[in-house]
Every structure is written in C-alpha cells, then in structure tokens.
Motif scaffolding. Sequence first.
Motif, PDB file in Angstrom:
ATOM      1  N   VAL A   1       0.816  -1.271   0.161  1.00  0.00           N
ATOM      2  CA  VAL A   1      -0.109   0.533  -0.071  1.00  0.00           C
ATOM      3  C   VAL A   1       1.223   1.460   0.020  1.00  0.00           C
ATOM      4  N   LYS A   2       2.083   1.587   0.662  1.00  0.00           N
ATOM      5  CA  LYS A   2       2.347   2.365   0.873  1.00  0.00           C
ATOM      6  C   LYS A   2       3.141   2.852  -0.070  1.00  0.00           C
ATOM      7  N   SER A   3       4.051   2.101  -1.481  1.00  0.00           N
ATOM      8  CA  SER A   3       4.958   2.053  -2.180  1.00  0.00           C
ATOM      9  C   SER A   3       3.719   2.231  -3.749  1.00  0.00           C
ATOM     10  N   GLY A   4       2.089   2.038  -3.081  1.00  0.00           N
ATOM     11  CA  GLY A   4       1.307   2.123  -4.232  1.00  0.00           C
ATOM     12  C   GLY A   4       1.521   1.455  -5.977  1.00  0.00           C
ATOM     13  N   VAL A   5       1.801   0.008  -5.287  1.00  0.00           N
ATOM     14  CA  VAL A   5       1.876  -1.270  -5.918  1.00  0.00           C
ATOM     15  C   VAL A   5       0.326  -1.293  -6.152  1.00  0.00           C
ATOM     16  N   LEU A   6      -0.440  -1.400  -4.911  1.00  0.00           N
ATOM     17  CA  LEU A   6      -1.949  -1.615  -4.986  1.00  0.00           C
ATOM     18  C   LEU A   6      -2.390  -0.520  -3.780  1.00  0.00           C
ATOM     19  N   PRO A   7      -3.779  -0.099  -4.417  1.00  0.00           N
ATOM     20  CA  PRO A   7      -4.635   0.640  -3.374  1.00  0.00           C
ATOM     21  C   PRO A   7      -5.201  -0.530  -2.356  1.00  0.00           C
ATOM     22  N   ALA A   8      -5.253  -0.117  -1.032  1.00  0.00           N
ATOM     23  CA  ALA A   8      -5.660  -1.205   0.027  1.00  0.00           C
ATOM     24  C   ALA A   8      -6.951  -1.861  -0.461  1.00  0.00           C
ATOM     25  N   GLN A   9      -8.033  -0.756  -0.613  1.00  0.00           N
ATOM     26  CA  GLN A   9      -9.236  -1.497  -1.222  1.00  0.00           C
ATOM     27  C   GLN A   9      -8.717  -3.293  -2.201  1.00  0.00           C
ATOM     28  N   ALA A  10      -7.619  -3.422  -2.436  1.00  0.00           N
ATOM     29  CA  ALA A  10      -7.614  -4.424  -3.944  1.00  0.00           C
ATOM     30  C   ALA A  10      -7.466  -5.425  -2.549  1.00  0.00           C
ATOM     31  N   ILE A  11      -6.866  -5.181  -1.702  1.00  0.00           N
ATOM     32  CA  ILE A  11      -6.081  -6.054  -0.303  1.00  0.00           C
ATOM     33  C   ILE A  11      -7.036  -6.586   0.633  1.00  0.00           C
ATOM     34  N   ARG A  12      -6.984  -8.313   0.933  1.00  0.00           N
ATOM     35  CA  ARG A  12      -8.385  -9.163   1.266  1.00  0.00           C
ATOM     36  C   ARG A  12      -8.038  -9.389   2.554  1.00  0.00           C
ATOM     37  N   THR A  13      -7.997 -10.417   3.480  1.00  0.00           N
ATOM     38  CA  THR A  13      -7.809 -11.081   4.294  1.00  0.00           C
ATOM     39  C   THR A  13      -8.945 -11.851   5.589  1.00  0.00           C
ATOM     40  N   SER A  14      -8.598 -12.796   6.628  1.00  0.00           N
ATOM     41  CA  SER A  14      -9.489 -12.770   7.507  1.00  0.00           C
ATOM     42  C   SER A  14      -8.514 -13.228   8.347  1.00  0.00           C
ATOM     43  N   HIS A  15      -9.631 -13.383  10.085  1.00  0.00           N
ATOM     44  CA  HIS A  15      -9.027 -13.758  11.060  1.00  0.00           C
ATOM     45  C   HIS A  15     -10.198 -13.788  11.890  1.00  0.00           C
ATOM     46  N   HIS A  16      -9.904 -14.806  12.769  1.00  0.00           N
ATOM     47  CA  HIS A  16     -10.428 -14.599  13.705  1.00  0.00           C
ATOM     48  C   HIS A  16     -10.501 -14.073  15.199  1.00  0.00           C
ATOM     49  N   ARG A  17      -9.289 -13.665  15.758  1.00  0.00           N
ATOM     50  CA  ARG A  17      -8.857 -12.470  16.238  1.00  0.00           C
ATOM     51  C   ARG A  17      -8.904 -10.984  15.523  1.00  0.00           C
ATOM     52  N   GLU A  18     -10.031 -10.254  16.708  1.00  0.00           N
ATOM     53  CA  GLU A  18     -10.120  -8.493  16.430  1.00  0.00           C
ATOM     54  C   GLU A  18      -9.656  -7.826  16.450  1.00  0.00           C
ATOM     55  N   ASP A  19      -8.004  -7.952  17.265  1.00  0.00           N
ATOM     56  CA  ASP A  19      -7.011  -8.115  17.178  1.00  0.00           C
ATOM     57  C   ASP A  19      -6.040  -7.354  15.767  1.00  0.00           C
ATOM     58  N   ARG A  20      -6.504  -8.348  15.569  1.00  0.00           N
ATOM     59  CA  ARG A  20      -5.819  -8.644  14.050  1.00  0.00           C
ATOM     60  C   ARG A  20      -6.754  -8.262  12.764  1.00  0.00           C
ATOM     61  N   ARG A  21      -7.818  -8.029  12.610  1.00  0.00           N
ATOM     62  CA  ARG A  21      -8.705  -8.115  12.174  1.00  0.00           C
ATOM     63  C   ARG A  21      -7.780  -6.062  12.020  1.00  0.00           C
ATOM     64  N   ALA A  22      -8.168  -5.763  13.792  1.00  0.00           N
ATOM     65  CA  ALA A  22      -8.448  -4.303  13.306  1.00  0.00           C
ATOM     66  C   ALA A  22      -7.309  -3.542  12.870  1.00  0.00           C
ATOM     67  N   VAL A  23      -5.796  -4.533  12.811  1.00  0.00           N
ATOM     68  CA  VAL A  23      -4.587  -4.343  12.535  1.00  0.00           C
ATOM     69  C   VAL A  23      -4.669  -3.783  10.924  1.00  0.00           C
ATOM     70  N   PHE A  24      -5.704  -4.952  10.149  1.00  0.00           N
ATOM     71  CA  PHE A  24      -5.068  -4.668   8.532  1.00  0.00           C
ATOM     72  C   PHE A  24      -6.135  -3.680   8.107  1.00  0.00           C
ATOM     73  N   LYS A  25      -7.331  -3.472   9.344  1.00  0.00           N
ATOM     74  CA  LYS A  25      -8.908  -2.189   9.523  1.00  0.00           C
ATOM     75  C   LYS A  25      -8.133  -1.216   9.269  1.00  0.00           C
ATOM     76  N   SER A  26      -6.986  -0.869   9.572  1.00  0.00           N
ATOM     77  CA  SER A  26      -6.658   0.799  10.408  1.00  0.00           C
ATOM     78  C   SER A  26      -5.745   1.323   9.073  1.00  0.00           C
TER      79      SER A  26
END
Length: 272
Positions: A28-53
């Motif tokens: 995302v920082k380098s501009g290779v892809l926009p953040a909205q083109a990336i997806r993931t999943s995780h059962h823990r809310e803290d890990r989900r929050a990191v990627f959402k941030s």
Amino acid sequence: MAVTSPDVFKLGFVGAGNMAESIARGVVKSGVLPAQAIRTSHHREDRRAVFKSFGVEILESSGQVVSDSDIVILSVKPQVAKKVLLELKPLFSDDKVLVSIAAGIKLTDLQEWSGQRRIIRVMPNTPSAVGVAASVMCMGDMATKKDEERVVSLFGAIGKIWMADEKYFDAVTGLSGSGPAYIYIAIEAMADGGVAAGLPRDLALSLASQTVLGAAAMVSNTGKHPGQLKDAVTSPAGTTIAGIHELEKGGFRGTLISAVTAAAKRCRELSN
C-alpha cells in the motif's frame, strides 16, 4: 505520495500474521496496490483491527479470501499449511495464483494439497517490517511471466528480491530467513562490549545497531568484497586488528558458518 500501479489486481492473504501485515503495508505504501484491493480474514479482533487501520478489506473466512482474490498469499505457519490448503482446495482455479511464504513447504506439496497449478514460492525475512527484506522466489512450472512480474512488484515493495532454483531454498532459509537473529545477537554482544568498555547502555546499543547498518550498506552500495572493506579499516598494529584477532581466536567466522548450515539442515529435515 504513493501512486497506484495501473496493474490493479485483487490480493488476498490466507493468514493475517506479522509477515502478512508487513507485506500488505509495504504494498500500500509503495503504491503497488490500493488498500481496497487487498483482503484477509482472521478470527481475532485485534488482528482484524490492524489490517482495517490501513484500509484492507476484512472478510469472514479464508474461503472468501481465496474466492475474491487473483493472487493468494499463503502466510500461515508451515505446520498448518497442509490442513489449510486441503480445506481451500475446492476454491482454487486456473485463473488464480498461489504464492507461498511458508518455510520448508515445497512446490510439489503446495500443488498436491491445493490442486493449484500456478504457484510461486517466496522466502522473505522479518526486516520486511521496516521495508528492507531479503526475499528469494522460485516459479512453479505453470506460473506465467505476468505472475512473476506481479509477485516481484509485491515483494519489491518490502525490500529486495532475487530469483533462485527451489533446490537452494533450505540454504536461503538458513542464511537470510534465520540470519536476522544472528545479527541481533551480534548487535547485542557489541553493545555489551561497549558497556564493558565504559559506555552508557543506550549509547552503546545505538552505536552498535548503526554500525551494523552502515557496514551492511557499505557492502551493498559499493559492490566491494567485505574482505576488501575490512582491510581498509584495519591499520597495522591498530585497534581494529586487535579486535579481529580476538574474533578469530573465538572462532567467529566458523561459528557463523555453522549457524547457517545448521539452520539449513533443520529446514531440510522439516521439509522432508
């Protein structure tokens, strides 16, 4: 300001740990892809929050991640890779690319467990977190030139990447995969030496880490052999040769060589 690449594709992470986070942030920082083109999943809310941030889309399951991605990066622990891929196997198709960063898992195993034919294997290391990773990749037989270009752009966003045959990957793991730990020990030991010589702890640690950073940059940027750079610092009967003499008496070189080969051997054992 980052400018998004015109080649926008959907990137999914199966496994949302620290390495996946580092890659996603770099992309995302380098501009290779926009953040909205990336997806993931995780059962823990803290890990989900990191990627959402930083704008990554969070889906409900790894199955949804695979279904909704063009390139899927397998970033789970090696011991669960088989289970995960067997569960996701029905969702892979010929129009997707599987990229594995799981240490020790061979291309043949990845293909058997996933049923996927377009596969690329990459071995990054933990300095990806600060954008200076050393990554090595190898291509599966059915991966295309376009697949290669996209994966190079992804891992180039977090450092440098090289191509190598898969037969070298155990040695790559022993050197660059495990290598940061060896250097952390060296930095800690150098800082302890500074303290023993009378320096305050914070200054000793800062000097040790910056010295390692600078020495690495000298090797990387000048193209000179490290032995040549070492000789340039080593004056006759001076301080540096006195220190080097102690390193040689302690078997410093041999110990580092043994560390790399032992780690490579262990990786080979685990992959078998």
